[in-house]
Design an enzyme around this catalytic site. Sequence first.
Site, short mmCIF file in Angstrom:
data_model
loop_
_atom_site.label_atom_id
_atom_site.label_comp_id
_atom_site.label_asym_id
_atom_site.label_seq_id
_atom_site.Cartn_x
_atom_site.Cartn_y
_atom_site.Cartn_z
N GLU A 131 -108.07 61.97 -28.59
CA GLU A 131 -108.00 62.79 -29.82
C GLU A 131 -109.23 62.48 -30.65
O GLU A 131 -109.34 61.42 -31.26
CB GLU A 131 -106.72 62.49 -30.60
CG GLU A 131 -106.51 63.50 -31.72
CD GLU A 131 -105.27 63.25 -32.58
OE1 GLU A 131 -105.02 64.09 -33.47
OE2 GLU A 131 -104.57 62.25 -32.38
N HIS A 196 -107.79 69.47 -35.56
CA HIS A 196 -108.62 69.07 -36.70
C HIS A 196 -109.76 70.09 -36.84
O HIS A 196 -110.95 69.77 -36.72
CB HIS A 196 -109.15 67.65 -36.51
CG HIS A 196 -108.04 66.62 -36.56
ND1 HIS A 196 -107.66 65.99 -37.73
CD2 HIS A 196 -107.20 66.17 -35.61
CE1 HIS A 196 -106.64 65.17 -37.47
NE2 HIS A 196 -106.33 65.27 -36.19
N HIS A 217 -100.79 69.14 -32.63
CA HIS A 217 -99.96 69.06 -33.85
C HIS A 217 -100.11 70.30 -34.75
O HIS A 217 -100.70 70.27 -35.82
CB HIS A 217 -100.10 67.75 -34.62
CG HIS A 217 -101.50 67.27 -34.91
ND1 HIS A 217 -102.50 68.06 -35.43
CD2 HIS A 217 -102.05 66.03 -34.77
CE1 HIS A 217 -103.60 67.33 -35.59
NE2 HIS A 217 -103.34 66.10 -35.20
N ASP A 279 -96.25 62.07 -32.17
CA ASP A 279 -97.51 61.68 -32.81
C ASP A 279 -97.30 60.35 -33.54
O ASP A 279 -97.89 60.09 -34.58
CB ASP A 279 -98.00 62.76 -33.79
CG ASP A 279 -99.47 62.55 -34.20
OD1 ASP A 279 -100.15 61.69 -33.61
OD2 ASP A 279 -99.94 63.24 -35.14
#
Length: 402
Positions: A131, A196, A217, A279
């Site tokens: 990530e 992101h 997410h 997460d």
Amino acid sequence: MGYLKIFNGNIITPQGLIKDGTVVIRDGIIVEVGNGNPDISGAEAIDASGKYISPGFIDMHVHGGGGFDFMDNTIEAFLGVAQTHAAYGTTALMPTTLSCEKQDLLNTLSIYEIANSKNTMGASFVGLHIEGPYFNVKQKGAQDERYIRNPDPAEYKELVESAVFIKRWSAAPELKGALAFGSYLRSKNILPAIAHTDAIYEEVVQAYENGFTHATHFYSCMSGVSRRNAYRYAGVVESAYLIDEMTVEIIADGSHLPAPLLKLVYKIKGPGHTALITDAMRGASMPDGESILGSMHDGMKVVIEDGVAKLPDRSSFAGSVATADQLVRNMINLAQIPLMDAVRMATRTPAEILGIGKQKGSIQLGADADIVIFDHQINVEKTIIRGNLVYGKKRSHLLTHH
């Protein structure tokens, strides 16, 4: 290993619920699923006592738990996270990194390999999820800004060539070089995921065409509708809804997404395109108070309260402290969806997204015997991984508690 028989339970299968059913396992593989209680001589037997016999939960995005984080880069941490989550029904998980230096990632890769061979009592590892660090700083969330950068072909190729078990990589697709990065990952059978990010619809469509078929997410750290010079643009959230085949994952901890959004995701994407993820950071299964996100030596200080981790100034969430049983429970209670769909989102759907649906994620002939037994409130009674009982209410001494 011989035979193991799990009987007297309600079996959750892709075809529906088998009431008063039995699952027969041989050498870690499911060899029989059906009604009644067949007599199998010499089989070890587990009485499910009328509870659910479910596929084990698959957590495709998890950072830590039980006081450990994968970024600690120790074998003890890897095994500790795996054992912690096994006690809550997770039978397979994807260790996930945070934005960091390249050397830290190389260390994580070498530890993963050693820990994987020693992991006999915890949720099995189904590949590494990197990530970052190729993110949009505007949507950094709790990722450390010091490490955020654009995709660097020399860097990512070195990492991918050095490890066959990198299976997923989350990045912002609007960055310079990100589309080529996505195509490269796809050529290596790695799942590129959007994360992101401040991308708009047109950029997401391009990203999807270059392999970015999954949203990390969902809703967290990504663009929604924005206005630029009076004109409105659809963001990543709307794009994932509009692109039917795009899959999403949600942190159904009750904090990251409120009930109306859980309902909306279910209504539009459905259980076949939505995976439940924890997460979770190291605070999962730990008491409230101060904690560290990321590695012990240079991670960020965070506070665990109200069932979630937050930055100390409370300006942002800093990862969840959820466990997989809680995600399923929340989807049933908060989103008010059927149990079978909630279980599917934690089992079969993540397995299919990761391309391991033949071996994992459902109770069917020839699949790995990854099974969890739980009651109507999704309280986990037993966790079985490849036919081994790794967690049981009556055999909790099998777990090393920290």
